[in-house]
Design a protein around this motif. Sequence first.
Motif, mmCIF file in Angstrom:
data_model
loop_
_atom_site.group_PDB
_atom_site.id
_atom_site.type_symbol
_atom_site.label_atom_id
_atom_site.label_comp_id
_atom_site.label_asym_id
_atom_site.label_seq_id
_atom_site.Cartn_x
_atom_site.Cartn_y
_atom_site.Cartn_z
ATOM 1 N N PHE A 51 14.518 2.252 -9.978
ATOM 2 C CA PHE A 51 13.202 1.923 -9.882
ATOM 3 C C PHE A 51 13.085 0.823 -9.290
ATOM 4 C CE2 PHE A 51 8.842 1.393 -11.194
ATOM 5 C CZ PHE A 51 8.247 2.370 -10.497
ATOM 6 N N ASP A 52 12.470 0.409 -8.222
ATOM 7 C CA ASP A 52 12.034 -0.867 -7.609
ATOM 8 C C ASP A 52 10.657 -1.119 -7.530
ATOM 9 O OD1 ASP A 52 12.223 -3.391 -6.374
ATOM 10 O OD2 ASP A 52 12.969 -2.577 -4.570
ATOM 11 N N LEU A 53 9.977 -1.586 -8.321
ATOM 12 C CA LEU A 53 8.604 -1.594 -8.414
ATOM 13 C C LEU A 53 8.139 -2.223 -7.166
ATOM 14 C CD1 LEU A 53 5.759 -0.779 -9.526
ATOM 15 C CD2 LEU A 53 5.930 -3.070 -10.801
ATOM 16 N N PRO A 54 8.495 -3.290 -6.635
ATOM 17 C CA PRO A 54 7.836 -3.803 -5.314
ATOM 18 C C PRO A 54 8.025 -2.899 -4.284
ATOM 19 C CG PRO A 54 9.214 -5.458 -6.592
ATOM 20 C CD PRO A 54 9.335 -4.328 -7.353
ATOM 21 N N ASP A 55 9.181 -2.233 -4.152
ATOM 22 C CA ASP A 55 9.377 -1.178 -3.054
ATOM 23 C C ASP A 55 8.286 -0.157 -3.106
ATOM 24 O OD1 ASP A 55 10.653 -0.329 -0.732
ATOM 25 O OD2 ASP A 55 11.570 1.137 -2.086
ATOM 26 N N VAL A 56 8.160 0.212 -4.344
ATOM 27 C CA VAL A 56 7.230 1.192 -4.636
ATOM 28 C C VAL A 56 5.708 1.047 -4.114
ATOM 29 C CG1 VAL A 56 6.057 2.979 -6.323
ATOM 30 C CG2 VAL A 56 8.476 2.636 -6.284
ATOM 31 N N LEU A 57 5.302 -0.245 -4.607
ATOM 32 C CA LEU A 57 4.102 -0.769 -4.286
ATOM 33 C C LEU A 57 3.829 -0.907 -2.876
ATOM 34 C CD1 LEU A 57 3.487 -3.126 -7.288
ATOM 35 C CD2 LEU A 57 2.367 -1.032 -7.030
ATOM 36 N N ASN A 58 4.875 -1.372 -2.193
ATOM 37 C CA ASN A 58 4.632 -1.659 -0.988
ATOM 38 C C ASN A 58 4.573 -0.443 -0.047
ATOM 39 O OD1 ASN A 58 4.748 -4.539 -0.562
ATOM 40 N ND2 ASN A 58 7.169 -4.568 -0.955
ATOM 41 N N ARG A 59 5.299 0.664 -0.474
ATOM 42 C CA ARG A 59 5.188 2.170 0.103
ATOM 43 C C ARG A 59 3.715 2.775 -0.126
ATOM 44 N NH1 ARG A 59 10.061 4.454 2.317
ATOM 45 N NH2 ARG A 59 11.799 3.170 1.616
ATOM 46 N N LEU A 60 3.276 2.579 -1.550
ATOM 47 C CA LEU A 60 1.922 3.027 -1.770
ATOM 48 C C LEU A 60 0.918 2.242 -0.855
ATOM 49 C CD1 LEU A 60 0.339 4.699 -3.696
ATOM 50 C CD2 LEU A 60 0.453 2.440 -5.164
ATOM 51 N N LEU A 61 1.076 0.972 -0.659
ATOM 52 C CA LEU A 61 0.093 0.286 0.061
ATOM 53 C C LEU A 61 0.253 0.726 1.357
ATOM 54 C CD1 LEU A 61 -2.232 -1.795 0.023
ATOM 55 C CD2 LEU A 61 -0.376 -3.563 0.362
ATOM 56 N N SER A 63 0.936 3.396 2.779
ATOM 57 C CA SER A 63 0.373 4.856 3.122
ATOM 58 C C SER A 63 -0.981 4.806 2.677
ATOM 59 C CB SER A 63 0.954 5.835 1.859
ATOM 60 O OG SER A 63 2.625 5.981 1.989
ATOM 61 N N ALA A 64 -1.449 4.154 1.864
ATOM 62 C CA ALA A 64 -3.038 3.924 1.537
ATOM 63 C C ALA A 64 -3.492 3.291 2.583
ATOM 64 C CB ALA A 64 -3.180 2.996 0.363
ATOM 65 N N ASP A 71 -5.842 -2.004 8.885
ATOM 66 C CA ASP A 71 -4.955 -2.642 9.575
ATOM 67 C C ASP A 71 -4.055 -3.835 8.523
ATOM 68 O OD1 ASP A 71 -5.642 -2.091 11.959
ATOM 69 O OD2 ASP A 71 -7.066 -3.600 11.979
ATOM 70 N N ILE A 72 -4.696 -4.052 7.323
ATOM 71 C CA ILE A 72 -4.008 -4.911 6.281
ATOM 72 C C ILE A 72 -4.589 -4.225 4.993
ATOM 73 C CG2 ILE A 72 -3.904 -6.839 7.747
ATOM 74 C CD1 ILE A 72 -6.155 -7.980 6.024
ATOM 75 N N GLY A 73 -3.887 -4.641 3.925
ATOM 76 C CA GLY A 73 -4.045 -4.208 2.432
ATOM 77 C C GLY A 73 -3.065 -5.023 1.532
ATOM 78 N N THR A 74 -3.764 -5.462 0.543
ATOM 79 C CA THR A 74 -2.979 -6.052 -0.550
ATOM 80 C C THR A 74 -3.127 -5.243 -1.907
ATOM 81 O OG1 THR A 74 -4.826 -7.608 -1.139
ATOM 82 C CG2 THR A 74 -3.370 -8.370 0.538
ATOM 83 N N ILE A 75 -2.176 -5.536 -2.760
ATOM 84 C CA ILE A 75 -2.215 -5.154 -4.258
ATOM 85 C C ILE A 75 -1.973 -6.263 -4.928
ATOM 86 C CG2 ILE A 75 -1.022 -3.902 -6.005
ATOM 87 C CD1 ILE A 75 -0.190 -1.624 -3.960
ATOM 88 N N ARG A 76 -2.883 -6.600 -6.000
ATOM 89 C CA ARG A 76 -2.914 -7.742 -7.004
ATOM 90 C C ARG A 76 -2.782 -7.366 -8.341
ATOM 91 N NH1 ARG A 76 -3.770 -12.883 -4.454
ATOM 92 N NH2 ARG A 76 -4.336 -12.294 -2.244
ATOM 93 N N HIS A 77 -2.345 -8.036 -9.257
ATOM 94 C CA HIS A 77 -2.372 -7.766 -10.693
ATOM 95 C C HIS A 77 -2.696 -8.926 -11.457
ATOM 96 C CE1 HIS A 77 1.462 -9.683 -11.882
ATOM 97 N NE2 HIS A 77 1.816 -9.275 -10.660
ATOM 98 N N ARG A 78 -3.744 -8.603 -12.427
ATOM 99 C CA ARG A 78 -4.347 -9.712 -13.192
ATOM 100 C C ARG A 78 -3.373 -10.294 -14.218
ATOM 101 N NH1 ARG A 78 -9.533 -9.201 -16.606
ATOM 102 N NH2 ARG A 78 -9.703 -11.075 -17.528
ATOM 103 N N GLU A 79 -3.368 -11.581 -14.181
ATOM 104 C CA GLU A 79 -2.671 -12.324 -15.166
ATOM 105 C C GLU A 79 -3.507 -13.524 -15.475
ATOM 106 O OE1 GLU A 79 1.076 -14.239 -13.200
ATOM 107 O OE2 GLU A 79 1.934 -12.184 -13.022
ATOM 108 N N GLY A 80 -4.218 -13.116 -16.677
ATOM 109 C CA GLY A 80 -5.029 -14.055 -17.201
ATOM 110 C C GLY A 80 -6.308 -14.385 -16.324
ATOM 111 N N THR A 88 1.837 -6.461 0.002
ATOM 112 C CA THR A 88 1.014 -6.754 1.251
ATOM 113 C C THR A 88 1.413 -5.639 2.146
ATOM 114 O OG1 THR A 88 2.548 -8.247 2.185
ATOM 115 C CG2 THR A 88 0.654 -9.193 0.650
ATOM 116 N N TYR A 89 0.559 -5.417 3.066
ATOM 117 C CA TYR A 89 0.858 -4.681 4.369
ATOM 118 C C TYR A 89 -0.016 -5.193 5.427
ATOM 119 C CZ TYR A 89 0.570 -0.658 7.591
ATOM 120 O OH TYR A 89 0.728 -0.039 8.753
ATOM 121 N N GLY A 90 0.668 -5.425 6.426
ATOM 122 C CA GLY A 90 0.086 -5.881 7.603
ATOM 123 C C GLY A 90 -0.466 -7.229 7.753
#
Length: 95
Positions: A51-61, A63-64, A71-80, A88-90
């Motif tokens: 299970f490679d979380l970065p790969d899964v997130l990239n594929r998910l993004l 597809s979304a 044309d572009i997209g990002t996924i971010r997670h909160r740290e404090g 990222t995509y595109g």
Amino acid sequence: MAQHLNAEDQADQKIQELTEALAARTQELEDALQRQAATTGILRALNRSTFDLPDVLNRLLESAARLGNADIGTIRHREGDTYTLAATYGCTPEW
């Protein structure tokens, strides 16, 4: 003669309605196929033995973004108080 033209007009209108209905249904099927392909890609990423979380997130993004015609997209997670980039995509590197 007037009835003949009226029948032709009705036939033309019916052909136009059927053509529009066919085009709408074709688009619905294309959209469904695109969603199915996106889901398949995500499931393949999730089913990998390692299970490679970065790969899964990239594929998910990806597809979304494609499903949303983006044309572009990002996924971010909160740290404090900050939001760290997770995928990222595109996006260009300077972005």
